[in-house]
Motif scaffolding. Sequence first.
Motif: not given
Length: 149
Positions: A1-24
């Motif tokens: 499903m996510f075969n074309d997502i590289g490491a940089l894109e994955l890190v970007t998504i994780v950072v954005l998720a932490i910024l948007i939703f917060g670590p809690d």
Amino acid sequence: MFNDIGALELVTIVVLAILIFGPDKLPKVIQDVSGMIRKLRSFSDSAKQDIRSELGPEFKDFEFEDLNPKTFIRKQLTENEDLKEIRSSFDLRKELNDVTDAVNSKEAAPAPAAPAGPATPAAGTGPDLLKKPSAPAPEARTPFDADAT
């Protein structure tokens, strides 16, 4: 499903998720999203089973991936015996080489003499459209007007 997502894109998504939703709230959001994906998969699997049962036993080998046009054409080209026979008798490289030789031999052969009659330019005497035109003489050029452009 996510075969074309590289490491940089994955890190970007994780950072954005932490910024948007917060670590809690992030673990709860991940749980909700994974649960929704599981429900969607089970829904699509049950829909596929319902469709297969409604189609009957003659469609027991039916695959939904065959509905993709690329997959359908690829399958038809590889499994059709008539097309295999045609493909084996047709050599594209040989045909292209024959056409290239024919074109090159026409260019190398002298142009036949034009019959007496109306004046028509003979082959090869007209302007060569493939060559870059030479620059016109300085007096033939139109003057450059910086204000007009």
